[in-house]
Design an enzyme around this catalytic site. Sequence first.
Site, short mmCIF file in Angstrom:
data_model
loop_
_atom_site.label_atom_id
_atom_site.label_comp_id
_atom_site.label_asym_id
_atom_site.label_seq_id
_atom_site.Cartn_x
_atom_site.Cartn_y
_atom_site.Cartn_z
N SER A 108 0.87 -1.18 0.00
CA SER A 108 0.00 0.00 0.00
C SER A 108 0.90 1.23 0.00
O SER A 108 2.08 1.13 0.38
CB SER A 108 -0.85 0.00 1.27
OG SER A 108 -1.51 1.24 1.45
N TYR A 121 -2.04 -1.08 10.30
CA TYR A 121 -1.96 -1.14 8.84
C TYR A 121 -0.57 -0.73 8.36
O TYR A 121 0.03 -1.39 7.50
CB TYR A 121 -3.04 -0.23 8.26
CG TYR A 121 -3.31 -0.43 6.79
CD1 TYR A 121 -4.16 -1.45 6.36
CD2 TYR A 121 -2.74 0.39 5.83
CE1 TYR A 121 -4.42 -1.64 5.01
CE2 TYR A 121 -2.98 0.20 4.48
CZ TYR A 121 -3.83 -0.81 4.07
OH TYR A 121 -4.08 -1.00 2.73
#
Length: 261
Positions: A146, A159
């Site tokens: 990401s 995350y």
Amino acid sequence: MTDRFTDRTILITGAGSGLGRASAVRLASEGAKLSLVDVSEEGLAATADAVREAAADAEVLTITADVSSDDETQSYVDETVAKFGRIDGFFNNAGIEGRQNLTENFTAAEFDRVVSINLRGVFLGLEKVLKVMREQGGGSVVNTASVGGIRGVGNQSGYAAAKHGVVGLTRNSAVEYGEFGVRVNAVAPGAIWTPMVENSMKQLDPDNPRQAAEQFIQANPTKRYGEAPEIAAVVAFLLADDSSYVNAAVIPIDGGQSAKY
Ligand SMILES: NC(=O)c1ccc[n+]([C@@H]2O[C@H](COP(=O)([O-])OP(=O)(O)OC[C@H]3O[C@@H](n4cnc5c(N)ncnc54)[C@H](O)[C@@H]3O)[C@@H](O)[C@H]2O)c1
């Protein structure tokens, strides 16, 4: 469309929605046989329908499994090999966003939950699939990192830790397995319009997620969200022989967001 995946088996996790589903459709329309993994049986069924709509005679195996479970990971790999005999490509993609919060309020339980799916799940997939690919003499893996794995986004301790970890795992396995004809790369999507991002906007502004979404994307150089097929196109490139000398790359697909000061 080409037929560059004819006679190739591609395994996709997180195949029941978003980027996994779009990649399944793209790869099947280029001839791939698919093994699709997700915790959501319903999501898998919808993806299988979408695949058959794009490629009526596509061979599709669906497997309900949780990528954070060692046993279930071994099962999805074994079932794929039992049906197709090999795994030519692996899109190691399943992930969750987790709750957004300042680090001091994040909680260790939430950290563990996010890391166990987004990082441990990616490791478990690599552990099992790389063995298969080494023994069969080659393959290509794409992990989903990401922009949150190469930049700080904020309010995402779990995350961020997991996705930075995915970048580390990608480089580590790429260096280990290059000599066995196995390439390992990662995509680092920015804001791509999928159910995950829709939910993220609900966290930012539960009353008006659409307005939050509009406001958020104004910071992007393209001033728009990416669409899942735009990720699928890069995943297909990385899984195909077109990228035969690309190994250990982490490719941002973010409209230029990660380059911006
Ligand atoms: N959409 C974005 O903007 C964006 C940006 C950067 C990275 N990503 C990453 O892309 C990947 C796919 O996200 P998406 O946007 O398609 O989200 P999504 O929520 O649409 O799809 C994720 C899929 O993963 C599945 N899943 C969740 N936990 C699982 C588990 N334990 N085992 C098996 N399957 C599980 C879900 O059921 C769902 O079908 C994720 O790793 C995510 O972190 C997405």
